[in-house]
Design an enzyme around this catalytic site. Structure first.
Site, PDB file in Angstrom:
ATOM      1  N   CYS A 246     -11.615 100.530  23.531  1.00 32.19           N
ATOM      2  CA  CYS A 246     -10.467  99.648  23.803  1.00 32.19           C
ATOM      3  C   CYS A 246      -9.177 100.465  23.781  1.00 32.19           C
ATOM      4  O   CYS A 246      -8.914 101.161  22.810  1.00 32.19           O
ATOM      5  CB  CYS A 246     -10.424  98.542  22.746  1.00 32.19           C
ATOM      6  SG  CYS A 246      -8.870  97.635  22.745  1.00 32.19           S
TER       7      CYS A 246
ATOM      8  N   CYS B 278      -6.854  99.294  20.628  1.00 28.59           N
ATOM      9  CA  CYS B 278      -7.234  99.414  19.217  1.00 28.59           C
ATOM     10  C   CYS B 278      -6.488 100.586  18.561  1.00 28.59           C
ATOM     11  O   CYS B 278      -6.164 101.582  19.222  1.00 28.59           O
ATOM     12  CB  CYS B 278      -8.749  99.634  19.094  1.00 28.59           C
ATOM     13  SG  CYS B 278      -9.697  98.093  19.108  1.00 28.59           S
TER      14      CYS B 278
ATOM     15  N   HIS C 127      -9.677  93.858  16.811  1.00 29.17           N
ATOM     16  CA  HIS C 127     -10.098  93.623  18.194  1.00 29.17           C
ATOM     17  C   HIS C 127     -10.720  92.238  18.405  1.00 29.17           C
ATOM     18  O   HIS C 127     -10.666  91.679  19.504  1.00 29.17           O
ATOM     19  CB  HIS C 127     -11.118  94.709  18.568  1.00 29.17           C
ATOM     20  CG  HIS C 127     -11.542  94.703  19.995  1.00 29.17           C
ATOM     21  ND1 HIS C 127     -10.781  95.262  20.997  1.00 29.17           N
ATOM     22  CD2 HIS C 127     -12.656  94.202  20.607  1.00 29.17           C
ATOM     23  CE1 HIS C 127     -11.408  95.120  22.156  1.00 29.17           C
ATOM     24  NE2 HIS C 127     -12.551  94.482  21.950  1.00 29.17           N
TER      25      HIS C 127
ATOM     26  N   ASN D 295      -1.499  86.642  28.756  1.00 34.88           N
ATOM     27  CA  ASN D 295      -2.628  86.259  29.605  1.00 34.88           C
ATOM     28  C   ASN D 295      -3.849  86.343  28.719  1.00 34.88           C
ATOM     29  O   ASN D 295      -4.118  87.411  28.181  1.00 34.88           O
ATOM     30  CB  ASN D 295      -2.829  87.244  30.758  1.00 34.88           C
ATOM     31  CG  ASN D 295      -1.735  87.128  31.790  1.00 34.88           C
ATOM     32  OD1 ASN D 295      -1.229  86.036  32.038  1.00 34.88           O
ATOM     33  ND2 ASN D 295      -1.370  88.240  32.378  1.00 34.88           N
TER      34      ASN D 295
ATOM     35  N   SER E 272      -6.954  91.975  31.101  1.00 30.17           N
ATOM     36  CA  SER E 272      -7.800  93.150  31.281  1.00 30.17           C
ATOM     37  C   SER E 272      -8.584  93.527  30.035  1.00 30.17           C
ATOM     38  O   SER E 272      -9.456  94.369  30.092  1.00 30.17           O
ATOM     39  CB  SER E 272      -6.915  94.316  31.713  1.00 30.17           C
ATOM     40  OG  SER E 272      -5.891  94.530  30.764  1.00 30.17           O
TER      41      SER E 272
ATOM     42  N   HIS F 137      -8.700  92.453  23.416  1.00 26.69           N
ATOM     43  CA  HIS F 137      -7.892  92.755  22.223  1.00 26.69           C
ATOM     44  C   HIS F 137      -6.646  91.855  22.240  1.00 26.69           C
ATOM     45  O   HIS F 137      -5.969  91.776  23.264  1.00 26.69           O
ATOM     46  CB  HIS F 137      -7.472  94.232  22.231  1.00 26.69           C
ATOM     47  CG  HIS F 137      -6.918  94.671  20.917  1.00 26.69           C
ATOM     48  ND1 HIS F 137      -7.595  95.526  20.063  1.00 26.69           N
ATOM     49  CD2 HIS F 137      -5.775  94.338  20.282  1.00 26.69           C
ATOM     50  CE1 HIS F 137      -6.876  95.702  18.974  1.00 26.69           C
ATOM     51  NE2 HIS F 137      -5.763  94.992  19.094  1.00 26.69           N
TER      52      HIS F 137
ATOM     53  N   HIS G 275      -3.344  90.505  22.620  1.00 27.93           N
ATOM     54  CA  HIS G 275      -2.085  91.113  23.038  1.00 27.93           C
ATOM     55  C   HIS G 275      -1.342  90.240  24.034  1.00 27.93           C
ATOM     56  O   HIS G 275      -1.921  89.339  24.645  1.00 27.93           O
ATOM     57  CB  HIS G 275      -2.338  92.488  23.679  1.00 27.93           C
ATOM     58  CG  HIS G 275      -2.996  92.398  25.023  1.00 27.93           C
ATOM     59  ND1 HIS G 275      -4.339  92.136  25.181  1.00 27.93           N
ATOM     60  CD2 HIS G 275      -2.488  92.525  26.283  1.00 27.93           C
ATOM     61  CE1 HIS G 275      -4.628  92.111  26.476  1.00 27.93           C
ATOM     62  NE2 HIS G 275      -3.526  92.337  27.169  1.00 27.93           N
TER      63      HIS G 275
ATOM     64  N   GLN H 134       2.598  90.370  26.604  1.00 24.15           N
ATOM     65  CA  GLN H 134       3.513  91.282  27.286  1.00 24.15           C
ATOM     66  C   GLN H 134       4.945  90.771  27.239  1.00 24.15           C
ATOM     67  O   GLN H 134       5.185  89.577  27.013  1.00 24.15           O
ATOM     68  CB  GLN H 134       3.095  91.427  28.754  1.00 24.15           C
ATOM     69  CG  GLN H 134       1.703  91.995  28.944  1.00 24.15           C
ATOM     70  CD  GLN H 134       1.461  92.386  30.401  1.00 24.15           C
ATOM     71  OE1 GLN H 134       2.312  92.981  31.038  1.00 24.15           O
ATOM     72  NE2 GLN H 134       0.301  92.033  30.917  1.00 24.15           N
TER      73      GLN H 134
ATOM     74  N   HIS I  65      11.286  76.698  24.916  1.00 25.81           N
ATOM     75  CA  HIS I  65       9.968  76.072  24.799  1.00 25.81           C
ATOM     76  C   HIS I  65       8.903  77.067  25.222  1.00 25.81           C
ATOM     77  O   HIS I  65       9.165  78.004  25.975  1.00 25.81           O
ATOM     78  CB  HIS I  65       9.884  74.788  25.639  1.00 25.81           C
ATOM     79  CG  HIS I  65      10.336  74.937  27.059  1.00 25.81           C
ATOM     80  ND1 HIS I  65      11.674  75.009  27.410  1.00 25.81           N
ATOM     81  CD2 HIS I  65       9.639  75.041  28.211  1.00 25.81           C
ATOM     82  CE1 HIS I  65      11.766  75.149  28.725  1.00 25.81           C
ATOM     83  NE2 HIS I  65      10.543  75.185  29.239  1.00 25.81           N
TER      84      HIS I  65
ATOM     85  N   LYS J 269     -10.040  74.751  37.336  1.00 25.12           N
ATOM     86  CA  LYS J 269      -9.258  74.133  38.414  1.00 25.12           C
ATOM     87  C   LYS J 269      -8.739  75.243  39.320  1.00 25.12           C
ATOM     88  O   LYS J 269      -8.246  76.265  38.845  1.00 25.12           O
ATOM     89  CB  LYS J 269      -8.075  73.392  37.806  1.00 25.12           C
ATOM     90  CG  LYS J 269      -7.133  72.810  38.827  1.00 25.12           C
ATOM     91  CD  LYS J 269      -5.922  72.186  38.168  1.00 25.12           C
ATOM     92  CE  LYS J 269      -4.886  71.763  39.193  1.00 25.12           C
ATOM     93  NZ  LYS J 269      -5.326  70.696  40.083  1.00 25.12           N
TER      94      LYS J 269
HETATM   95  P1  H2U Z   1      -3.066  92.058  30.492  1.00 27.72           P
HETATM   96  O1  H2U Z   1      -2.301  91.401  29.409  1.00 27.72           O
HETATM   97  O2  H2U Z   1      -2.958  91.278  31.759  1.00 27.72           O
HETATM   98  O3  H2U Z   1      -4.465  92.377  30.110  1.00 27.72           O
HETATM   99  O4  H2U Z   1      -2.357  93.470  30.755  1.00 27.72           O
HETATM  100  C1  H2U Z   1      -2.386  94.523  29.830  1.00 27.72           C
HETATM  101  C2  H2U Z   1      -1.317  95.512  30.205  1.00 27.72           C
HETATM  102  O5  H2U Z   1      -1.592  96.739  29.528  1.00 27.72           O
HETATM  103  C3  H2U Z   1      -1.286  95.840  31.680  1.00 27.72           C
HETATM  104  O6  H2U Z   1      -0.027  95.447  32.188  1.00 27.72           O
HETATM  105  C4  H2U Z   1      -1.179  97.803  30.335  1.00 27.72           C
HETATM  106  C5  H2U Z   1      -1.467  97.345  31.748  1.00 27.72           C
HETATM  107  O7  H2U Z   1      -0.559  97.951  32.639  1.00 27.72           O
HETATM  108  N1  H2U Z   1      -1.908  99.018  29.936  1.00 27.72           N
HETATM  109  C6  H2U Z   1      -1.197 100.101  29.419  1.00 27.72           C
HETATM  110  O8  H2U Z   1       0.032 100.057  29.351  1.00 27.72           O
HETATM  111  N2  H2U Z   1      -1.893 101.218  28.983  1.00 27.72           N
HETATM  112  C7  H2U Z   1      -3.230 101.364  29.082  1.00 27.72           C
HETATM  113  O9  H2U Z   1      -3.780 102.358  28.639  1.00 27.72           O
HETATM  114  C8  H2U Z   1      -4.050 100.319  29.755  1.00 27.72           C
HETATM  115  C9  H2U Z   1      -3.343  99.050  30.117  1.00 27.72           C
END
Ligand code: H2U
Length: 342
Positions: free
Chosen positions: A49, A52, A111, A151, A159, A162, A164, A166, A293, A308
């Site tokens: 991961c 991690c 994780h 997400n 992706s 774990h 997380h 943004q 909100h 959906k």
């Molecule tokens: P998600 O929340 O959609 O899974 O996106 C994870 C973000 O993590 C994604 O925008 C970033 C990707 O660019 N990422 C890194 O910054 N470093 C990494 O080693 C892999 C993913």
């Protein structure tokens, strides 16, 4: 008149948009796509991961051995800092450079966790980090808006399981935020009060769409919800941003996030996917009209496998839903507040 006996349109006071509601369609048979339900990750640490503690990310950077939350600049950021301010115009072709900063926030070193499985105190640490990032990024000269979001689940394009989220901070105020700002500003100019605050009081008095409530927050399925189990969490007090929450209110926010996401997981006994995001005051200037909100947009409709799709009429004309906001709220309200896996 019971509006739910008819196909009808509902008005979204925050965006000035409509949603088509078709309560009579809930009985139609489904023979379409089934997705594989998301299972909860079982291991606390995954050597493969990239989020991690101690692991190497895709670009070679090494994560520290973090023990709580961890934030880093996205290695594949959609927005780059300090772009020159350029406008491209050729007749009807128009473009502008856009500066910004994208960060990734790990909610926990573990994780296998997700927000509903985290302790309230640990979710509060995530909120504290959101506050810090909102404040610090928002105070930068070229940053006028800070979007915090998560997400969750592969079905939502996430992706990595774990835990997380943004943060995307940028110089322009994005479209959806501008729409909400305009509607709130109109109401605030006319009444000196919060549009969402007035709506929350109406929902509290009706008690038809509220799924959870504590001293400082309500969670409800908005009257104009588009996604089947869409939920909005909002502070009862008129706060422009999460920055205004004191430590007690932060704990209340954390409790209600845990409650909503627990009910979500219990709905189909799966790790419930969604995109969630916080809409709050842009950071360009004071915005007394804004009432922050957090919205959750989950794609699942009738099981862990049936989602959906926003296609056809919805792509070309208007969002539409079958189950009503009231039915969704009742279902979520009746679920246990204790996670099914515990
Ligand atoms: P998600 O929340 O959609 O899974 O996106 C994870 C973000 O993590 C994604 O925008 C970033 C990707 O660019 N990422 C890194 O910054 N470093 C990494 O080693 C892999 C993913």
């Amino acid at each position: 008149m019971d509006i739910n006996n008819y196909s009808h349109r509902r008005y979204n006071i925050l965006t000035d948009e409509w949603v088509l509601v078709s309560p009579h369609r809930t009985k139609r048979p489904w023979q379409g796509k089934k997705d594989t339900p998301t299972d909860l990750p079982k291991i606390d640490y995954d050597p493969n991961c990239y989020l991690c503690p101690g692991n190497t990310r895709a670009n070679g950077a090494v994560n520290p051995d973090y023990t709580s939350t961890f934030v880093f600049t996205n290695d594949f950021a959609a927005l780059l800092e300090d772009q020159p301010e350029e406008i491209f115009e050729d007749d009807m072709l128009k473009a502008k450079t856009e500066s910004g900063i994208c960060k990734v926030i790990c909610f926990s070193p573990n994780h296998s966790l997700t927000l509903p499985l985290m302790d309230v105190e640990d979710i509060a640490k995530v909120i504290d980090l959101w506050k810090k990032e909102y404040t610090e990024l928002g105070s930068k000269e070229k940053i006028n808006h800070v979007q915090i979001f998560e997400n969750k689940g592969a079905i939502m394009g996430c992706s990595n399981p774990h835990p997380h989220g943004q943060v995307w901070a940028q110089s322009s105020i994005p479209e959806i935020v501008l729409k909400k700002q305009e509607q709130q500003a109109k109401h605030y100019t006319k009444t000196g009060k919060s549009l969402l605050g007035a709506y929350i009081q109406k929902e509290i008095s009706l008690d038809e769409r509220i799924i959870a409530r504590n001293e400082h927050f309500v969670a409800l399925v908005p009257f104009w919800a588009v996604w089947p189990y869409e939920v909005m969490i909002a502070p009862i007090r008129h706060y422009n941003s999460i920055k205004q929450l004191n430590s007690q209110e932060t704990l209340s926010f954390s409790e209600i996030i845990k409650e909503v996401t627990t009910r979500y997981d219990n709905l189909f006994e799966t790790s419930f996917p969604y995109s969630s995001g916080i809409h709050q005051s842009p950071t360009d200037k004071e915005h007394p009209e804004w009432h922050f909100h957090m919205s959750f947009y989950p794609p699942l409709l009738r099981s862990a496998e049936v989602k959906k799709f926003m296609v056809g009429y919805e792509m070309f004309a208007n969002p539409q839903r079958d189950i009503t906001a009231e039915q969704a709220a009742n279902t979520l309200k009746e679920l246990s507040n204790k996670h099914y896996s515990l």
